[in-house]
Design a protein around this motif. Structure first.
Motif, PDB file in Angstrom:
ATOM      1  N   GLY A  19       0.837  -1.188   0.000  1.00 23.05           N
ATOM      2  CA  GLY A  19       0.000   0.000   0.000  1.00 23.05           C
ATOM      3  C   GLY A  19       0.875   1.241   0.000  1.00 23.05           C
ATOM      4  N   ALA A  20       1.289   1.658  -1.188  1.00 24.62           N
ATOM      5  CA  ALA A  20       2.211   2.789  -1.314  1.00 24.62           C
ATOM      6  C   ALA A  20       2.080   3.398  -2.703  1.00 24.62           C
ATOM      7  N   THR A  21       2.643   4.583  -2.861  1.00 23.17           N
ATOM      8  CA  THR A  21       2.705   5.249  -4.159  1.00 23.17           C
ATOM      9  C   THR A  21       4.101   5.822  -4.335  1.00 23.17           C
ATOM     10  N   SER A  23       6.887   8.447  -4.478  1.00 21.40           N
ATOM     11  CA  SER A  23       7.018   9.689  -3.729  1.00 21.40           C
ATOM     12  C   SER A  23       6.878  10.892  -4.654  1.00 21.40           C
ATOM     13  N   TRP A  30       9.278   5.327  -2.384  1.00 19.05           N
ATOM     14  CA  TRP A  30       7.831   5.214  -2.273  1.00 19.05           C
ATOM     15  C   TRP A  30       7.383   5.782  -0.945  1.00 19.05           C
ATOM     16  N   GLU A  31       6.096   6.132  -0.865  1.00 15.49           N
ATOM     17  CA  GLU A  31       5.478   6.628   0.360  1.00 15.49           C
ATOM     18  C   GLU A  31       4.254   5.773   0.662  1.00 15.49           C
ATOM     19  N   SER A  33       0.532   4.731   1.325  1.00 16.58           N
ATOM     20  CA  SER A  33      -0.717   5.337   0.870  1.00 16.58           C
ATOM     21  C   SER A  33      -1.820   5.015   1.877  1.00 16.58           C
ATOM     22  N   SER A  36      -9.279   5.391   0.606  1.00 11.49           N
ATOM     23  CA  SER A  36     -10.343   6.395   0.607  1.00 11.49           C
ATOM     24  C   SER A  36     -11.611   5.777   0.055  1.00 11.49           C
ATOM     25  N   ARG A  45      -7.137   2.394  -2.853  1.00 10.45           N
ATOM     26  CA  ARG A  45      -5.861   2.697  -2.218  1.00 10.45           C
ATOM     27  C   ARG A  45      -4.751   2.555  -3.243  1.00 10.45           C
ATOM     28  N   GLY A  46      -3.855   3.528  -3.296  1.00 12.05           N
ATOM     29  CA  GLY A  46      -2.686   3.443  -4.160  1.00 12.05           C
ATOM     30  C   GLY A  46      -1.824   2.262  -3.752  1.00 12.05           C
ATOM     31  N   ASP A  54       3.347   1.522 -10.337  1.00 13.60           N
ATOM     32  CA  ASP A  54       2.243   2.219  -9.685  1.00 13.60           C
ATOM     33  C   ASP A  54       0.903   1.635 -10.110  1.00 13.60           C
ATOM     34  N   GLU A  56      -3.365   0.612  -8.315  1.00  9.78           N
ATOM     35  CA  GLU A  56      -4.447   0.851  -7.367  1.00  9.78           C
ATOM     36  C   GLU A  56      -5.118  -0.468  -6.995  1.00  9.78           C
TER      37      GLU A  56
END
Length: 85
Positions: A19-21, A23, A30-31, A33, A36, A45-46, A54, A56
């Protein structure tokens, strides 16, 4: 996918999907995520596939019950991402 070849292997202990996207500040990292919920009732969720591609994760509440959909862009020149420092 025609013309696509995956990386040789995952690093030991690496997850296939996280679960990240990528940066916003540094594309080599990556960061995490967050999920929503949207007005149509879908939850999204990304996500990153093997810390590189990348995409979803989406939970859709359809007539037959909820389904989970994964969608990733398999760009053959996408650089691997590292955890945030």
């Amino acid at each position: 996918v025609a013309g696509y070849s995956a990386p040789d292997a995952l690093a030991p202990g690496a997850a296939a999907v996280i679960g990240a996207t990528s940066s916003f500040f540094d594309e080599s990292e990556w960061e995490p995520s967050v999920g929503s919920e949207f007005s149509d009732g879908d939850w999204r969720r990304g996500a990153l596939l093997i810390e590189r591609y990348d995409g979803e994760v989406r939970v859709v509440d359809g007539a037959e019950g909820p389904t989970i959909e994964f969608s990733f862009r398999l760009d053959p020149v996408a650089p691997p991402r590292s955890p945030p420092t």
